[in-house]
Design an enzyme around this catalytic site. Structure first.
Site, PDB file in Angstrom:
ATOM      1  N   HIS A 139       0.844  -1.198   0.000  1.00 54.99           N
ATOM      2  CA  HIS A 139       0.000   0.000   0.000  1.00 54.99           C
ATOM      3  C   HIS A 139       0.876   1.243   0.000  1.00 54.99           C
ATOM      4  O   HIS A 139       1.864   1.341   0.724  1.00 54.99           O
ATOM      5  CB  HIS A 139      -0.940   0.019   1.204  1.00 54.99           C
ATOM      6  N   PHE A 154      -8.617  -9.096  14.766  1.00 53.99           N
ATOM      7  CA  PHE A 154      -8.703  -7.778  15.387  1.00 53.99           C
ATOM      8  C   PHE A 154     -10.129  -7.247  15.255  1.00 53.99           C
ATOM      9  O   PHE A 154     -10.536  -6.798  14.184  1.00 53.99           O
ATOM     10  CB  PHE A 154      -7.708  -6.821  14.726  1.00 53.99           C
ATOM     11  N   ASP A 185     -13.096  -5.170  14.936  1.00 46.07           N
ATOM     12  CA  ASP A 185     -13.444  -3.778  14.656  1.00 46.07           C
ATOM     13  C   ASP A 185     -14.881  -3.699  14.155  1.00 46.07           C
ATOM     14  O   ASP A 185     -15.707  -4.540  14.503  1.00 46.07           O
ATOM     15  CB  ASP A 185     -12.444  -3.179  13.657  1.00 46.07           C
ATOM     16  N   ASP A 228      -7.674 -11.938   8.794  1.00 45.50           N
ATOM     17  CA  ASP A 228      -8.215 -10.630   9.139  1.00 45.50           C
ATOM     18  C   ASP A 228      -7.803  -9.576   8.112  1.00 45.50           C
ATOM     19  O   ASP A 228      -8.637  -8.804   7.622  1.00 45.50           O
ATOM     20  CB  ASP A 228      -7.718 -10.217  10.527  1.00 45.50           C
ATOM     21  N   ASP A 269      -9.269  -5.882   3.807  1.00 43.99           N
ATOM     22  CA  ASP A 269      -9.029  -5.389   2.448  1.00 43.99           C
ATOM     23  C   ASP A 269     -10.246  -5.646   1.555  1.00 43.99           C
ATOM     24  O   ASP A 269     -10.645  -4.787   0.755  1.00 43.99           O
ATOM     25  CB  ASP A 269      -7.797  -6.075   1.842  1.00 43.99           C
TER      26      ASP A 269
END
Length: 370
Positions: free
Chosen positions: A61, A251, A253, A343, A348
């Site tokens: 990225h 993770f 979120d 994850d 993505d």
């Protein structure tokens, strides 16, 4: 004499998995369908294999450090210290969203954080220096995180909370670790779990713990993703060489649960779906409005779910458990992949397919934990 029995110490990720399993077992509005998890595992693994998805994707990225060195370590630390709550309430008005343009590309959401840090560094502001951000002024931070068009676009969310986080983590690094997160990594002696433990112990803002159904649960989103980002940046070498990296969990979120629902590995009750959809509509039309206390269940009206609300914990805990089931199913097929890469791939995917997944609502919570 008999040999004394020793009990294996429970690691931070052990505690997260135990918490996720407990949350899943006692959830009322969210569950992990076994058939859905198996379908998701097949689809995700097929897609990851077809693209050759691996840790090296992280450096591809444009905003992430392209070179794995000490500067990259400090960049990762400050970014993950501030890696929370970049969702927008301007759902139907993208032109009004918080936006940061760098090198001709306009970024929104999480990437505004990375773009802002990189822009500051180019402007000569030592944004990755703990001594600097331990005492940065509110005005300076507002300038660092300025939006492209302050007259017509929303400002960066939770700026006051970000300032306090920087004061906290900057002071700890300065006073205890010589101003460098690299020194924290050195103390972990190659253990990702020891590093997570140090982060949670010494940096309270990473202590992602909550009460659920009568007990304390640990989710540790930012602490674990901090370790995972170092691992991915260094591709498992140097500062990123951890012998127990595979123990790190997903993770939790607000974006990955959406992708898990899309693939069928996470399911919401009709009541929760209706609330989340109504909340998106309400927040989009009227702005952010909290639903009340964390224990009001169900909430009396659509709006933001309070941090620590049972429904929020159910979504996050079941997301961790779903990814763990996916990981185990893939392992049964003789393929090794850790929860980190699953994850990363799901996040993505969710960002890339955000428009096609608009029918799946995200939960709206303002929190420093994610």
């Amino acid at each position: 004499m008999p040999i004394a029995q020793t009990t294996k110490e429970r690691t931070p990720s052990d505690r997260v998995l135990e918490s996720a399993q407990y949350i899943s077992k006692h959830s009322k509005e969210v569950h992990v369908p076994e058939a859905g998890a198996r379908h998701a595992a097949r689809e995700i693994m097929k897609r990851m294999q077809s693209t050759g998805y691996c840790a090296a994707e992280w450096k591809k990225h444009a905003l992430n450090p392209s070179v794995a060195n000490d500067d990259a370590v400090e960049w990762i630390f400050v970014v993950d210290a501030l890696n929370f709550s970049f969702w927008t309430d301007k759902v139907s008005a993208p032109e009004k969203r918080y936006t940061v343009t760098l090198d001709g590309t306009a970024y929104q959401g999480y990437w505004t954080l990375c773009a802002s840090v990189n822009r500051a560094l180019r402007e000569g502001i030592p944004m990755t220096d703990a001594t600097f951000y331990a005492s940065v002024s509110e005005q300076e931070l507002a300038r660092i995180f300025r939006t492209d068009d302050p007259e017509h676009q929303e400002p960066a969310p939770l700026l006051a909370e970000r300032l306090q986080v920087l004061y906290e983590v900057g002071a700890v690094l300065r006073d205890k670790y010589g101003g460098k997160f690299a020194n924290v990594i050195k103390q972990c002696e190659g253990s990702a779990q020891r590093l997570v433990k140090l982060i949670v112990r010494d940096f309270p803002c990473f202590r992602d713990e909550h009460r659920f159904n009568g007990r304390t649960v640990q989710l540790y989103k930012r602490a674990q993703i901090l370790v995972a980002d170092v691992w991915a940046c260094f591709e498992g070498t140097g500062h990123g060489s951890f012998y127990d990296i595979d123990a790190v969990t997903m993770f939790a979120d607000y974006r990955v649960p959406q992708a898990l629902c899309h693939f069928g590995a996470l399911a919401y009750s009709d009541q929760l779906l209706e609330f989340l959809s109504a909340s998106e509509r309400a927040v989009d039309s009227k702005g952010e409005k909290r639903t009340g206390s964390a224990v009001s269940c169900p909430p009396k009206q659509p709006g933001l779910l309070a941090s620590g609300h049972p429904w929020e914990i159910e979504i996050r805990g079941n997301s961790i458990w779903a990814v763990e089931q996916i990981r185990r199913i893939i392992a049964e097929a003789g393929i090794h992949v850790n929860a980190i890469l699953i994850d990363f791939y799901l996040w993505d995917y969710a960002k890339e397919h955000s428009q096609s997944m608009r029918s799946i609502p995200i939960h709206l919570t303002r929190s420093i934990f994610y």
